[in-house]
Design a protein around this motif. Structure first.
Motif, mmCIF file in Angstrom:
data_model
loop_
_atom_site.group_PDB
_atom_site.id
_atom_site.type_symbol
_atom_site.label_atom_id
_atom_site.label_comp_id
_atom_site.label_asym_id
_atom_site.label_seq_id
_atom_site.Cartn_x
_atom_site.Cartn_y
_atom_site.Cartn_z
ATOM 1 N N CYS A 126 0.843 -1.192 0.000
ATOM 2 C CA CYS A 126 0.000 0.000 0.000
ATOM 3 C C CYS A 126 0.880 1.244 0.000
ATOM 4 O O CYS A 126 1.806 1.366 0.803
ATOM 5 C CB CYS A 126 -0.900 -0.014 1.235
ATOM 6 S SG CYS A 126 -1.897 1.471 1.411
ATOM 7 N N ASN A 178 -0.384 -6.406 0.756
ATOM 8 C CA ASN A 178 -1.675 -7.037 0.505
ATOM 9 C C ASN A 178 -1.548 -8.135 -0.547
ATOM 10 O O ASN A 178 -0.717 -8.054 -1.446
ATOM 11 C CB ASN A 178 -2.662 -5.988 -0.014
ATOM 12 C CG ASN A 178 -2.956 -4.932 1.014
ATOM 13 O OD1 ASN A 178 -3.794 -5.129 1.879
ATOM 14 N ND2 ASN A 178 -2.256 -3.807 0.941
ATOM 15 N N ARG A 222 -6.677 -8.486 -3.508
ATOM 16 C CA ARG A 222 -7.329 -7.339 -2.845
ATOM 17 C C ARG A 222 -7.330 -6.118 -3.765
ATOM 18 O O ARG A 222 -6.333 -5.800 -4.393
ATOM 19 C CB ARG A 222 -6.613 -6.980 -1.551
ATOM 20 C CG ARG A 222 -6.759 -8.041 -0.497
ATOM 21 C CD ARG A 222 -6.294 -7.489 0.844
ATOM 22 N NE ARG A 222 -6.337 -8.508 1.865
ATOM 23 C CZ ARG A 222 -7.403 -8.794 2.596
ATOM 24 N NH1 ARG A 222 -8.516 -8.130 2.411
ATOM 25 N NH2 ARG A 222 -7.352 -9.744 3.511
ATOM 26 N N CYS A 241 -6.480 -1.793 0.307
ATOM 27 C CA CYS A 241 -5.636 -2.216 1.418
ATOM 28 C C CYS A 241 -6.500 -2.719 2.565
ATOM 29 O O CYS A 241 -7.495 -2.084 2.926
ATOM 30 C CB CYS A 241 -4.781 -1.039 1.888
ATOM 31 S SG CYS A 241 -3.782 -1.397 3.347
ATOM 32 N N ASN A 242 -6.125 -3.861 3.128
ATOM 33 C CA ASN A 242 -6.928 -4.396 4.226
ATOM 34 C C ASN A 242 -6.626 -3.704 5.546
ATOM 35 O O ASN A 242 -7.306 -3.939 6.529
ATOM 36 C CB ASN A 242 -6.775 -5.922 4.353
ATOM 37 C CG ASN A 242 -5.415 -6.342 4.843
ATOM 38 O OD1 ASN A 242 -4.414 -5.735 4.523
ATOM 39 N ND2 ASN A 242 -5.377 -7.406 5.612
ATOM 40 N N ARG A 243 -5.624 -2.798 5.583
ATOM 41 C CA ARG A 243 -5.334 -2.045 6.810
ATOM 42 C C ARG A 243 -5.984 -0.661 6.777
ATOM 43 O O ARG A 243 -6.648 -0.270 7.721
ATOM 44 C CB ARG A 243 -3.834 -1.908 7.017
ATOM 45 C CG ARG A 243 -3.502 -1.140 8.319
ATOM 46 C CD ARG A 243 -2.029 -0.958 8.529
ATOM 47 N NE ARG A 243 -1.406 -2.238 8.849
ATOM 48 C CZ ARG A 243 -0.109 -2.469 8.772
ATOM 49 N NH1 ARG A 243 0.704 -1.505 8.359
ATOM 50 N NH2 ARG A 243 0.389 -3.638 9.083
ATOM 51 N N GLN A 302 -7.658 0.710 3.799
ATOM 52 C CA GLN A 302 -8.675 0.779 2.747
ATOM 53 C C GLN A 302 -8.310 1.679 1.571
ATOM 54 O O GLN A 302 -9.161 2.038 0.765
ATOM 55 C CB GLN A 302 -10.046 1.205 3.309
ATOM 56 C CG GLN A 302 -10.777 0.095 4.055
ATOM 57 C CD GLN A 302 -10.087 -0.282 5.358
ATOM 58 O OE1 GLN A 302 -9.814 0.587 6.182
ATOM 59 N NE2 GLN A 302 -9.796 -1.557 5.537
#
Length: 116
Positions: free
Chosen positions: A14, A21, A25, A28-30, A32
């Motif tokens: 990211c 990631n 995805r 970003c899963n942390r 967004q």
């Protein structure tokens, strides 16, 4: 199994928070933030001019102590001044593996891996 490594199998770091990631995805899963556009250079990671470095791209490296991502030409972390790890530190996982040989550093690396 395991954590994704930036630049491997399409996994991406990211640009906002440097979280790595999985390729599937779209955000970003942390934090967004949107997945970077697939770019011409930088191994498929689009990096705006003057942007922050991405670990594993163009020799940029993640500090094993504070996780700050540094440009390739730095010999020490610009945040905590820890020396650049051997092997250019392009792969955080490899840098952590090297740290496991020393008890004190190995314990720090283990803590860091659980926090990532």
């Amino acid at each position: 199994g395991g954590r994704p490594v930036a630049g491997v199998d399409g996994n991406w770091a990211c640009a906002e928070c440097q979280n790595v990631n999985f390729a599937t995805r779209e955000a970003c899963n942390r934090c967004q933030a949107a997945k970077p556009m697939e770019g011409a250079s930088y191994g498929g990671v689009a990096r705006p001019r003057g942007g922050r470095p991405v670990a594993g791209v163009d020799g940029n490296w993640a500090c094993p102590e504070c996780q700050n991502v540094n440009f390739a030409q730095r010999d020490a972390c610009n945040r905590c001044q820890v020396p650049k790890p051997p092997d250019d530190g392009a792969d955080l996982t490899a840098a952590l593996s090297q740290l496991y040989g020393d008890d004190e550093l190995g314990q720090a690396a283990k803590r860091m891996r659980t926090e990532l």
